[in-house]
Structure formats: structure tokens, C-alpha cells
Design a protein around this motif. Structure first.
Motif, short mmCIF file in Angstrom:
data_model
loop_
_atom_site.label_atom_id
_atom_site.label_comp_id
_atom_site.label_asym_id
_atom_site.label_seq_id
_atom_site.Cartn_x
_atom_site.Cartn_y
_atom_site.Cartn_z
N LYS A 155 0.79 -1.27 -0.07
CA LYS A 155 0.06 0.12 0.04
C LYS A 155 0.78 1.23 -0.06
CE LYS A 155 -0.67 -1.19 4.96
NZ LYS A 155 -1.81 -1.22 5.64
N LYS A 156 0.18 2.33 -0.37
CA LYS A 156 0.89 3.78 -0.55
C LYS A 156 1.57 4.02 0.80
CE LYS A 156 -0.18 8.43 -1.58
NZ LYS A 156 -1.23 9.38 -2.02
N GLY A 157 2.97 4.38 0.76
CA GLY A 157 3.36 4.82 1.92
C GLY A 157 4.34 3.45 2.36
N HIS A 158 4.00 2.38 2.24
CA HIS A 158 4.60 1.25 2.84
C HIS A 158 4.40 0.13 1.67
CE1 HIS A 158 4.30 2.87 6.87
NE2 HIS A 158 3.32 3.41 6.66
N PRO A 159 5.32 0.33 0.69
CA PRO A 159 5.15 -0.65 -0.45
C PRO A 159 5.92 -1.99 0.12
CG PRO A 159 6.96 1.10 -0.92
CD PRO A 159 6.03 1.60 0.40
N ASN A 160 5.31 -3.05 -0.26
CA ASN A 160 5.79 -4.44 -0.34
C ASN A 160 6.36 -5.02 -1.62
OD1 ASN A 160 5.97 -7.24 -0.07
ND2 ASN A 160 5.09 -7.13 1.86
N GLU A 161 7.59 -4.96 -1.73
CA GLU A 161 8.29 -5.19 -2.96
C GLU A 161 8.34 -6.89 -3.24
OE1 GLU A 161 12.33 -3.93 -2.24
OE2 GLU A 161 11.57 -1.82 -1.76
N ASN A 162 7.84 -7.75 -2.53
CA ASN A 162 7.87 -9.16 -2.66
C ASN A 162 7.40 -9.54 -4.30
OD1 ASN A 162 8.48 -11.51 -2.09
ND2 ASN A 162 6.92 -12.09 -1.09
N PHE A 163 6.10 -9.13 -4.55
CA PHE A 163 5.43 -9.52 -5.87
C PHE A 163 6.29 -8.99 -6.90
CE2 PHE A 163 2.80 -8.47 -9.42
CZ PHE A 163 2.20 -9.87 -9.76
N ALA A 164 6.54 -7.53 -6.81
CA ALA A 164 7.27 -6.83 -8.07
C ALA A 164 8.71 -7.39 -8.19
CB ALA A 164 7.58 -5.40 -7.43
N ARG A 165 9.41 -7.96 -7.13
CA ARG A 165 10.58 -8.84 -7.41
C ARG A 165 10.54 -10.05 -8.23
NH1 ARG A 165 15.61 -8.09 -4.99
NH2 ARG A 165 14.51 -6.59 -3.32
N GLU A 166 9.62 -10.80 -7.63
CA GLU A 166 9.39 -11.98 -8.37
C GLU A 166 8.78 -11.94 -9.74
OE1 GLU A 166 10.97 -14.14 -6.75
OE2 GLU A 166 10.81 -13.70 -4.76
N LEU A 167 7.95 -11.12 -9.59
CA LEU A 167 7.40 -10.55 -11.15
C LEU A 167 8.45 -10.62 -12.10
CD1 LEU A 167 5.15 -10.04 -13.21
CD2 LEU A 167 5.64 -7.35 -12.38
N MET A 168 9.55 -9.87 -11.83
CA MET A 168 10.73 -9.71 -12.83
C MET A 168 11.72 -10.86 -12.89
SD MET A 168 11.39 -5.74 -12.54
CE MET A 168 10.84 -5.23 -11.00
N GLU A 169 12.22 -11.35 -11.58
CA GLU A 169 13.01 -12.25 -11.39
C GLU A 169 12.84 -13.74 -11.90
OE1 GLU A 169 15.61 -15.02 -7.87
OE2 GLU A 169 14.91 -12.89 -7.46
N LEU A 170 11.51 -13.98 -11.89
CA LEU A 170 10.98 -15.49 -12.08
C LEU A 170 10.18 -15.46 -13.19
CD1 LEU A 170 10.72 -16.58 -8.28
CD2 LEU A 170 12.49 -17.23 -10.16
N PHE A 171 8.97 -14.52 -13.29
CA PHE A 171 8.07 -14.52 -14.25
C PHE A 171 8.22 -13.97 -15.56
CE2 PHE A 171 5.08 -14.44 -10.11
CZ PHE A 171 5.66 -15.78 -9.89
N THR A 172 9.28 -13.02 -15.73
CA THR A 172 9.36 -12.39 -16.95
C THR A 172 10.72 -12.12 -17.33
OG1 THR A 172 9.13 -10.15 -15.68
CG2 THR A 172 7.12 -10.98 -16.75
N ILE A 173 11.65 -11.11 -16.83
CA ILE A 173 12.74 -10.62 -17.83
C ILE A 173 13.96 -11.46 -17.09
CG2 ILE A 173 13.17 -8.77 -16.13
CD1 ILE A 173 13.55 -6.97 -18.77
N GLY A 174 14.07 -11.66 -15.84
CA GLY A 174 15.01 -12.61 -15.33
C GLY A 174 16.15 -11.65 -14.88
N ARG A 175 17.02 -12.60 -13.79
CA ARG A 175 17.91 -11.80 -13.19
C ARG A 175 18.77 -10.96 -14.04
NH1 ARG A 175 20.00 -15.64 -8.12
NH2 ARG A 175 18.15 -15.49 -6.91
N GLY A 176 19.46 -9.78 -13.70
CA GLY A 176 20.36 -9.14 -14.40
C GLY A 176 19.89 -7.89 -15.30
N ASN A 177 18.59 -7.97 -15.50
CA ASN A 177 18.03 -7.15 -16.41
C ASN A 177 17.09 -6.25 -15.98
OD1 ASN A 177 18.79 -8.35 -18.96
ND2 ASN A 177 17.68 -10.11 -18.18
N TYR A 178 17.31 -5.79 -14.68
CA TYR A 178 16.61 -4.91 -13.60
C TYR A 178 17.38 -4.50 -12.58
CZ TYR A 178 15.38 -8.97 -10.88
OH TYR A 178 15.24 -10.00 -9.96
#
Length: 459
Positions: A155-178
Motif C-alpha cells: 500500500k501507499k507509503g508502505h510498499p511491499n516489494e515481494n511481488f514486484a521482485r518475483e514478477l521480474m526475477e521469475l515470471f518475466t525478464i530474469g535476473r541481471g535485467n533490472y
């Protein structure tokens, strides 16, 4: 390579193995025609409908009611698992189910709510051969994934990064590209994404950070959908997905040239899945010797393939859960968000012993001694039960019924024992296997011996 071997290889990778009945239908078709038939057979989407409603124990007014509710949920989880395994084992849409299994691992997720698990699985199935963007967006909005990766708390002011991290690392672009900053900024874009008490996706505007964000060099008041679109605009995402597809369908060792060709097709078709699969299944390199009999079957591939080939009916379906636990792959229960690692990790001395023992036990309706891997959740359930109710006896009757008449009737008259062996095994026949074939007293005995070999673990 002869046509039968190509068809057997295609069915091993695009499905769960070739049956003699399949061979009779396909033996005069080209690779392209056989591929088209596999896609045609998978046009129908047969969704799982085991869990009828989404329910919660929050309304329970006492501990006993809550305990009964949790037991019911646990039973629904088992029913859902067995229903999917049965659908893979007996349905005609084996290409769709094989790809549903791929996406099940790609978007690995654990939830104790069987309604959420079924919903996510049906999204994988619906889009298994369709559009990756559509599937990715829908998966990202499921209660199962939002809960598993904590976006319900983002939520606003207290972002939780877990989903955003896994979205990039595992679901789409992969490590090293963000960058870490990309994670922080994209997490802000996903603030407010959650679900309501009915288990429906909800964009909670009052929790969303509508301020400007900078993500991968672009700035704007991005939403979660904008982040997903930006990731898909990067060719690296197509490449990342195609590497995983290549390892799943072709070879554990990536071939950069072939993967680049796949990624071009995937990217230029706006992430349509079917064109890249058809490219793989009709490519000459797919049928190269180095790509045949080189993959270790996952436990689910192994169990389903055995059940399909011999038309096995399990009178005690719970044994299918025990097979999965013992071999280290329980559907709907991946080890973590990265999923099952696959490859050589499927086999150790214990699991190989069970893999070799299971076929003869299933095909002879025997008893098997389970001392395999126990799911942590099962251990917790057992620990909470009164000790008088815990079964200490793990010698379990399999209670299976293969349809030998159907299996044998599909073998054309005059088929040699060597030809039968070549259909059941993907690897070339060694001298030891040839001797086994020659001394077999019947086709039934031969089939049981062949599927009880280490070679049967390869596809």
C-alpha cells in the motif's frame, strides 16, 4: 530417424507418452500433421471444478468448527490434486495439460485455500496455449498469487516489494535485467492491488500510490498493468521464457541459436504461445539424437505416463498423493516461488529406487512401503492429531487396475518384442535390454520389465 520414433518423441514432450492406440492413428502422418492433431485434440478447455465455493473459517464461532473447516479444506486440496492428475492421465487434451503443468511451475504458488488454487490452475489451463500477456495479467490478479507474494499488504507509503521482485526475477525478464530501484518503483505501481472478501481482484484506489514513478528508464504515473507491458516490451523477457520452454521441452542445456529463433517468434507474435510451440515441434533440431531420451521425467510425468500407457484405474486414489510425496513433486505444493528445479534434482538414490519399484507394483496391484519425503504441512497436520489416530503402518495397498486387454489389443498383430521395447523406451536398446527382450515370456511380462528399468525414467 524413423517416423515412429519421431512420433514417440513428440508425444513424450508435447504430452505424457505415446500409446499403441495413438501410434495406429498417427503412424502415416507427417510430423507437422501429428503436431496439428495434438493441438486440435487440445482445443477443448476442460476446467477443474472440484471446489464449488470459496469459503472462510473466519465465520467459525468455536475451535471445533474451525478445525472441521480446516479438515474439509485439506480434503478439497487432495481432491483437487487427484482430479488434475486424473485429467492428465485420461483426457485427450494432453498437450494443454502438459503446458498447464509448465505454467503451474513457472508461476509457482502455494495457497491453503483450494478455491484460490483451482482458480489459478484454471487460468493456466485456459491460456496454456494462448497469449502469455493475458495469462500473466490474470495470474498477477489472482488471490492465490496476491496472497502468496504479499501484495495484499502492498500500500501507499508502505510498499511491499515481494511481488514486484518475483514478477521480474521469475515470471518475466530474469535476473541481471533490472535494478533494485526498478523493484522499488514497480512495487509502488502495484500498491492497492488485492482482493476482497469474495476472493475477487480489487484495485483499492485509496491504497494506490498515484505519484510519478521511474521504471526502466521511463517515467509516469504507472499502474501495475503498465509495469507488465513495459516488461513485455523488452526482448529479454521473450528470451527468458523461451529458455525455460527449451529446458522443459527439448534439452537441459540451452542452445542459444535455437532459443534466439524461438524468442523471435514469441516476441514478434506479441507473446502468443502456440506459434513458438509449433516451431519447436516441427524443427529438425527437436528430433536430433542429442535431444531424445535426455530428459529425466518429472514425478508427475512419470506417474501420468504410466497411468496413460496402461489405462490404470486407481481404486485407492490417495496412493497417487503418496507417489507424489515420495518422489518429491506434489501438485499445488511447489517448494517455493521458484518452483521445482527439475533436471537431475528429480533423482536421488531413494527416489530412483521407488521409481523402479512403482511400475511393477502398480501393474501387479501390489503393496508398497512408503518412507519417502513428507510435506511439511502434512507433518503439521499429523502432529496436531491424537496419537491414537496416526497410522504407523506405511505398507499401502496400491489397489490399481491396469487395463491389460485394452493395452494388448492396441498392439498390431505381428509386432515384434523389440518394436514394443522401442516404443516404451526413449533411449537406444543396450545389450542388457536386448537380452531382457529376448527372454521375455510374454508381452505383459516384457512391458512390466521395461517400465521398471532406469531407462524408463528418461524421455
Amino acid at each position: 530417424m524413423d517416423g515412429m520414433k519421431k512420433i514417440a518423441h513428440l508425444f513424450a514432450r508435447a504430452g505424457f507418452g505415446l500409446r499403441f492406440a495413438d501410434l495406429q492413428q498417427m503412424q502415416h502422418l507427417s510430423v507437422k500433421q501429428t503436431t496439428d492433431q495434438l493441438f486440435k485434440a487440445s482445443e477443448e478447455i476442460k476446467q477443474l471444478n472440484v471446489v464449488a465455493t470459496n469459503s472462510s473459517y473466519k465465520d467459525a464461532d468455536d475451535a471445533l468448527t474451525k478445525k472441521m473447516f480446516l479438515q474439509q479444506q485439506r480434503q478439497l486440496e487432495k481432491d483437487l490434486n487427484i482430479a488434475w492428475l486424473t485429467q492428465m492421465s485420461s483426457g485427450d487434451s494432453q498437450l494443454r495439460e502438459k503446458m498447464t503443468l509448465f505454467w503451474h511451475n513457472h508461476f509457482a504458488c502455494r495457497t491453503q485455500n483450494p478455491w484460490y488454487a483451482q482458480q489459478l490452475n484454471n487460468i493456466h489451463r485456459e491460456h496454456a496455449l494462448g497469449n502469455f500477456r493475458t495469462m500473466l495479467l490474470q495470474v498477477s490478479q489472482t488471490p492465490a498469487m496476491l496472497q502468496f507474494l504479499n501484495n495484499q499488504q502492498n500500500k501507499k507509503g508502505h510498499p511491499n516489494e515481494n511481488f514486484a521482485r518475483e514478477l521480474m526475477e521469475l515470471f518475466t525478464i530474469g535476473r541481471g535485467n533490472y535494478t533494485e530501484q526498478d523493484i522499488k518503483e514497480s512495487a509502488r505501481a502495484f500498491t492497492g492491488w488485492g482482493f476482497n472478501n469474495n476472493g475477487e481482484f480489487a484495485e483499492r484506489k485509496f491504497l494506490h500510490d498515484a505519484g510519478p514513478k521511474t521504471f526502466m528508464g521511463k517515467s509516469g504515473n504507472f499502474t501495475g498493468a503498465d509495469i507488465i507491458d513495459t516488461l513485455l516490451q523488452k526482448k529479454e523477457t521473450a528470451n527468458f521464457i523461451c529458455i525455460k520452454l527449451y529446458k522443459y521441452l527439448v534439452n537441459d542445456i540451452p542452445d542459444a541459436k535455437h532459443i534466439n529463433t524461438m524468442a523471435d517468434v514469441f516476441y514478434n507474435s506479441n507473446y502468443e504461445i502456440t506459434p513458438v510451440l509449433k516451431l519447436i515441434f516441427t524443427a529438425d533440431w527437436f528430433y536430433a539424437d542429442k535431444n531424445i531420451g535426455n530428459l529425466i521425467k518429472s514425478p508427475v510425468d512419470f506417474i501420468v505416463g504410466l497411468s496413460r500407457q496402461f489405462y490404470v484405474d486407481y481404486k485407492n486414489p490417495d496412493v497417487l498423493l503418496q507417489f507424489q510425496r515420495t518422489l518429491g513433486q506434489v501438485l499445488f505444493n511447489p517448494p517455493n516461488v521458484a518452483g521445482w528445479p527439475g533436471g537431475k534434482s528429480w533423482i536421488d538414490s531413494s527416489s530412483l529406487m521407488y521409481r523402479i519399484k512403482i511400475p511393477s507394483t502398480v501393474l501387479n496391484d501390489g503393496i508398497i512401503d512408503f518412507k519417502g519425503k513428507t510435506d511439511p504441512e502434512d507433518e503439521a497436520v499429523l502432529a496436531a492429531m491424537p496419537t491414537t489416530n496416526v497410522r504407523k503402518d506405511v505398507n499401502t495397498p496400491v489397489q490399481s487396475q491396469p487395463n491389460w486387454d485394452r493395452f494388448l489389443a492396441a498392439i498390431p498383430p505381428g509386432t515384434s518384442k523389440t518394436a514394443i521395447a522401442r516404443l516404451l523406451l526413449a533411449t537406444p536398446l543396450s545389450n542388457n535390454l536386448i537380452q531382457m527382450v529376448n527372454r521375455a515370456i510374454s508381452i505383459k511380462a516384457l512391458a512390466i520389465e521395461l517400465v521398471s528399468t532406469p531407462e524408463y525414467q528418461l524421455c
